[in-house]
Design an enzyme around this catalytic site. Structure first.
Site, PDB file in Angstrom:
ATOM      1  CG  ASP A   1     -13.522   6.518   8.017  1.00  0.00           C
ATOM      2  OD1 ASP A   1     -14.168   5.477   8.182  1.00  0.00           O
ATOM      3  OD2 ASP A   1     -12.294   6.519   7.767  1.00  0.00           O
TER       4      ASP A   1
ATOM      5  NE  ARG B   1      -4.171  -1.867   1.773  1.00  0.00           N
ATOM      6  CZ  ARG B   1      -5.192  -2.002   2.594  1.00  0.00           C
ATOM      7  NH1 ARG B   1      -5.323  -1.173   3.602  1.00  0.00           N
ATOM      8  NH2 ARG B   1      -6.090  -2.928   2.405  1.00  0.00           N
TER       9      ARG B   1
HETATM   10  C1  LIG Z   1     -13.749  -1.762   7.511  1.00  0.00           C
HETATM   11  S1  LIG Z   1     -14.290  -0.105   7.607  1.00  0.00           S
HETATM   12  C2  LIG Z   1     -15.900  -0.329   8.319  1.00  0.00           C
HETATM   13  C3  LIG Z   1     -16.963   0.510   7.653  1.00  0.00           C
HETATM   14  C4  LIG Z   1     -18.397   0.317   8.183  1.00  0.00           C
HETATM   15  N1  LIG Z   1     -18.505   0.705   9.550  1.00  0.00           N
HETATM   16  C5  LIG Z   1     -18.845  -1.101   7.993  1.00  0.00           C
HETATM   17  O1  LIG Z   1     -18.997  -1.837   8.967  1.00  0.00           O
HETATM   18  O2  LIG Z   1     -19.041  -1.502   6.838  1.00  0.00           O
HETATM   19  C6  LIG Z   1     -13.336   0.545   8.964  1.00  0.00           C
HETATM   20  C7  LIG Z   1     -13.231   2.051   8.942  1.00  0.00           C
HETATM   21  O3  LIG Z   1     -12.682   2.502  10.183  1.00  0.00           O
HETATM   22  C8  LIG Z   1     -11.893   3.642   9.910  1.00  0.00           C
HETATM   23  N2  LIG Z   1     -10.937   3.882  11.006  1.00  0.00           N
HETATM   24  C9  LIG Z   1      -9.875   3.129  11.379  1.00  0.00           C
HETATM   25  N3  LIG Z   1      -9.213   3.702  12.396  1.00  0.00           N
HETATM   26  C10 LIG Z   1      -9.867   4.846  12.688  1.00  0.00           C
HETATM   27  C11 LIG Z   1      -9.660   5.906  13.644  1.00  0.00           C
HETATM   28  N4  LIG Z   1      -8.638   5.880  14.494  1.00  0.00           N
HETATM   29  N5  LIG Z   1     -10.550   6.923  13.657  1.00  0.00           N
HETATM   30  C12 LIG Z   1     -11.588   6.946  12.793  1.00  0.00           C
HETATM   31  N6  LIG Z   1     -11.828   6.004  11.863  1.00  0.00           N
HETATM   32  C13 LIG Z   1     -10.973   4.967  11.810  1.00  0.00           C
HETATM   33  C14 LIG Z   1     -11.202   3.291   8.605  1.00  0.00           C
HETATM   34  O4  LIG Z   1     -10.724   4.436   7.930  1.00  0.00           O
HETATM   35  C15 LIG Z   1     -12.323   2.563   7.847  1.00  0.00           C
HETATM   36  O5  LIG Z   1     -13.015   3.414   6.983  1.00  0.00           O
END
Ligand SMILES: C[S@@+](CC[C@H](N)C(=O)[O-])C[C@H]1O[C@@H](n2cnc3c(N)ncnc32)[C@H](O)[C@@H]1O
Length: 277
Positions: free
Chosen positions: A150, A38
């Site tokens: 996010d 990545r």
């Molecule tokens: C796999 S996605 C899940 C999306 C949705 N909630 C779902 O269940 O389909 C995880 C998300 O968490 C966000 N994320 C990870 N660490 C984070 C942080 N410290 N603060 C805010 N968002 C975060 C990532 O950018 C990503 O978009």
């Protein structure tokens, strides 16, 4: 050069501790090839000769932009409409009738939901469709707000645009597709304005010790986000989410995630659904 720059153990350690400290995301040893894959393009486009050179740039960049690009590349934004459908059925059959009863009882006038870790928007738009369908014509007289946050700027940009290729609409019931989307051509569909107006997208790092919210939420979705965190990080996050949940409010987590019940905070309701009592 760095087509194929090598990632030394020290460089991997530097990058993963930075990502952990700033975003709570735990990169296990098996994530080494993910980091290389990545970040390779970022190294190439920035002209960095090694991961160490790139790392130095990230930590020295006082604008914070390089750090954002880093987390953007590292975080996994995979999501889809109506993911874990049971949650949306529960929302419709249990949560929304309860919330309506409270509004009618004068205990609260508004509806405040939060999707924490909303990725590219499919989750908050799914919530919006269920709410809109539930209230029907009465929706216009109601004060509804879905906050969707996010850490990833690129995921949020996609969410705000609200345009998705047809394959991504696979989970959307046909009636909802007809009601809440417009075809744009070239296989793309756009979320209708009335649905977009229900959702406010903001960038927020869940690792902050305080969140800039005035009120509490009746429902918080924090699904498939904590899977990337270790236990202490997860526990601290759940405590923060708890503070922003109104009494009687719900926390939805991913079905592959669990909440430590020892903390005595949320009470288990059903798989992946918890409640602040
Ligand atoms: C796999 S996605 C899940 C999306 C949705 N909630 C779902 O269940 O389909 C995880 C998300 O968490 C966000 N994320 C990870 N660490 C984070 C942080 N410290 N603060 C805010 N968002 C975060 C990532 O950018 C990503 O978009």
């Amino acid at each position: 050069m760095n087509q194929g720059a090598q990632l030394s153990d020290e460089e991997f350690e530097l990058i993963r501790s930075l990502v952990y400290q700033r975003f709570g995301i735990k990169l296990g040893d098996h994530k080494r090839s993910l980091v290389i894959g990545r970040l390779q393009k970022v190294l190439l486009s920035g002209g960095f000769r090694s991961f160490k050179e790139y790392y130095d740039h990230v930590v020295q960049d006082s604008t914070g932009r390089a750090l954002l690009t880093l987390v953007d590349r590292i975080s996994t934004n995979h999501t889809y409409f109506f993911r874990e459908r049971e949650h949306f059925d529960f929302l419709k059959t249990v949560v929304l009738p309860e919330v309506t009863a409270r509004i009618k009882g004068g205990q609260r006038q508004d509806l405040r939901f939060w999707c924490a870790g909303c990725a590219s928007g499919e989750e908050p738009y799914s919530v919006a469709m269920v709410i809109s369908d539930f209230f029907g014509d009465n929706l216009s007289g109601m004060d509804v707000g879905i906050l969707a946050t996010d850490i990833s700027v690129s995921a949020l940009e996609k969410a705000v645009t609200g345009v998705y290729p047809v394959e991504q609409l696979a989970g959307v019931p046909p009636l909802y597709r007809q009601r809440y989307f417009d075809p744009l051509g070239k296989g793309n569909w756009a979320v209708r304005e009335e649905l977009k107006r229900m959702v406010l997208f903001r960038r927020l790092n869940l690792m902050r010790s305080e969140y800039p919210f005035k009120g509490r939420f009746q429902v918080i979705f924090c699904r498939n986000v904590m899977i990337y965190f270790d236990n202490p990080t997860k526990q601290a996050l759940v405590e923060r989410l708890y503070r922003y949940t109104e009494p009687g409010g719900y926390l939805f987590i991913g079905h592959s995630e669990t909440l430590d019940q020892a903390s005595g905070l949320y009470r288990y309701v059903r798989p992946a659904v918890y409640r602040k009592v």
